[in-house]
Design a protein around this motif. Structure first.
Motif, PDB file in Angstrom:
ATOM      1  N   GLY A 164       0.804  -1.209   0.000  1.00 45.93           N
ATOM      2  CA  GLY A 164       0.000   0.000   0.000  1.00 45.93           C
ATOM      3  C   GLY A 164       0.844   1.268   0.000  1.00 45.93           C
ATOM      4  O   GLY A 164       2.079   1.225  -0.080  1.00 45.93           O
ATOM      5  N   PRO A 165       0.192   2.423   0.115  1.00 45.57           N
ATOM      6  CA  PRO A 165       0.905   3.701   0.055  1.00 45.57           C
ATOM      7  C   PRO A 165       1.737   3.961   1.312  1.00 45.57           C
ATOM      8  O   PRO A 165       1.368   3.557   2.412  1.00 45.57           O
ATOM      9  CB  PRO A 165      -0.232   4.723  -0.064  1.00 45.57           C
ATOM     10  N   SER A 185       1.543   7.534  -3.972  1.00 47.26           N
ATOM     11  CA  SER A 185       0.083   7.595  -4.095  1.00 47.26           C
ATOM     12  C   SER A 185      -0.448   6.627  -5.139  1.00 47.26           C
ATOM     13  O   SER A 185      -1.613   6.222  -5.090  1.00 47.26           O
ATOM     14  CB  SER A 185      -0.364   9.020  -4.432  1.00 47.26           C
ATOM     15  N   HIS A 188      -2.180   3.642  -3.765  1.00 45.27           N
ATOM     16  CA  HIS A 188      -3.383   3.779  -2.951  1.00 45.27           C
ATOM     17  C   HIS A 188      -4.444   2.784  -3.438  1.00 45.27           C
ATOM     18  O   HIS A 188      -4.692   2.662  -4.636  1.00 45.27           O
ATOM     19  CB  HIS A 188      -3.937   5.201  -3.036  1.00 45.27           C
ATOM     20  N   ARG A 191      -7.105   4.136  -5.809  1.00 47.43           N
ATOM     21  CA  ARG A 191      -6.573   4.433  -7.134  1.00 47.43           C
ATOM     22  C   ARG A 191      -6.390   3.145  -7.940  1.00 47.43           C
ATOM     23  O   ARG A 191      -6.671   3.107  -9.143  1.00 47.43           O
ATOM     24  CB  ARG A 191      -5.244   5.176  -7.010  1.00 47.43           C
ATOM     25  N   THR A 208      -7.708  -3.671   3.488  1.00 46.37           N
ATOM     26  CA  THR A 208      -6.443  -2.988   3.773  1.00 46.37           C
ATOM     27  C   THR A 208      -6.079  -3.157   5.248  1.00 46.37           C
ATOM     28  O   THR A 208      -6.960  -3.238   6.111  1.00 46.37           O
ATOM     29  CB  THR A 208      -6.537  -1.493   3.442  1.00 46.37           C
TER      30      THR A 208
END
Length: 271
Positions: A164-165, A185, A188, A191, A208
């Protein structure tokens, strides 16, 4: 020099030699593959609650043709296939872009009859349209959604664990300083959801988690940054020696350096 000065000097020499020994150890460990067993006792990372490798085994047991994208050294696929047997897919193929990992994955997976195809991470997948009913990946650099959709059969599934970010960014920013919010990003989850949907995939699951990471000595930090090369681009021991020394002293005085990884479990289906 009196006894007190001599003792202080001896302690300083010992500390220097211990620091140098740890640097040398972290710099000498091979970085091929995604086997992180060397970190046992030196670094820890909390694991996602969903248990990707075991979940992957269940998916493989129900598939007829599977593709593992960016397999690394093949360790996760090998583990999952071992748990899926004897119901493993009739056809399983893997791709990998880093030559050292291609060799390692081939040695590990070829006894299972699995071909490892050398394919750059940003290149089109070298397979026919609708070739697989299951495409999987653990920590791809960047999912190529159009290609994933293309090689999936109608009704086929993409099942993967993504980074993940701003994952382990406490360590990144220790060496590089504060990073703009836009950095990372692209990872994300929302996204990535949009990217999958734009390619015509239906996202049917997205979970997540943020997980605790601890580095217990500077050798673990050195090896991690050599292995996960995009964290601190261009990292070498010599280039970052002052920061490494300061971090070593911090760990010795205060205990493990704590960071946090981010992971998401992604499941999408081609309608």
């Amino acid at each position: 020099m009196d006894d007190k000065d001599r003792a202080t000097g001896d302690a300083g020499d010992h500390a220097d030699s211990a620091f140098e020994a740890l640097l040398a150890e972290g710099a000498a460990v091979p970085t091929e593959g995604w086997d992180f067993s060397w970190f046992e006792g030196r670094a820890t990372e909390e694991r996602p609650s969903w248990g990707y490798a075991m979940s992957l085994a269940g998916r493989l047991a129900g598939a007829s043709a599977a593709l593992d994208v960016q397999t690394g050294g093949g360790e996760v696929l090998d583990f999952a296939l071992g748990r899926a047997a004897p119901k493993a897919p009739v056809l399983t193929v893997a791709t990998e872009g880093w030559p050292a990992n291609v060799a390692k994955a081939t040695a590990l997976l070829s006894p299972r009859g699995i071909a490892v195809v050398a394919s750059p991470e940003d290149a089109p997948l070298p397979f026919a349209d609708a070739a697989f009913d299951l495409v999987v990946s653990r920590h791809p650099v960047r999912p190529l959604w159009d290609e994933i959709a293309r090689v999936l059969r109608p009704g086929g599934t993409y099942f993967a664990q993504h980074v993940g970010p701003r994952s382990v960014f406490e360590l990144v920013e220790y060496f590089l300083g504060p990073q703009p919010e836009g950095v990372s990003s692209a990872r994300h989850p929302e996204r990535e959801r949009a990217g999958a949907e734009a390619a015509g995939l239906e996202v049917v699951g997205l979970r997540t988690e943020r997980l605790r990471v601890e580095f217990h000595d500077i050798a673990a930090v050195v090896h991690f940054l050599r292995k996960v090369v995009w964290m601190v681009p261009g990292f070498t021991v010599e280039a970052y020696r002052p920061q490494l020394r300061a971090l070593h002293e911090q760990i010795e005085a205060d205990g493990p350096f704590v960071a946090h990884s981010t992971r998401h479990l992604f499941e999408a289906r081609r309608p």
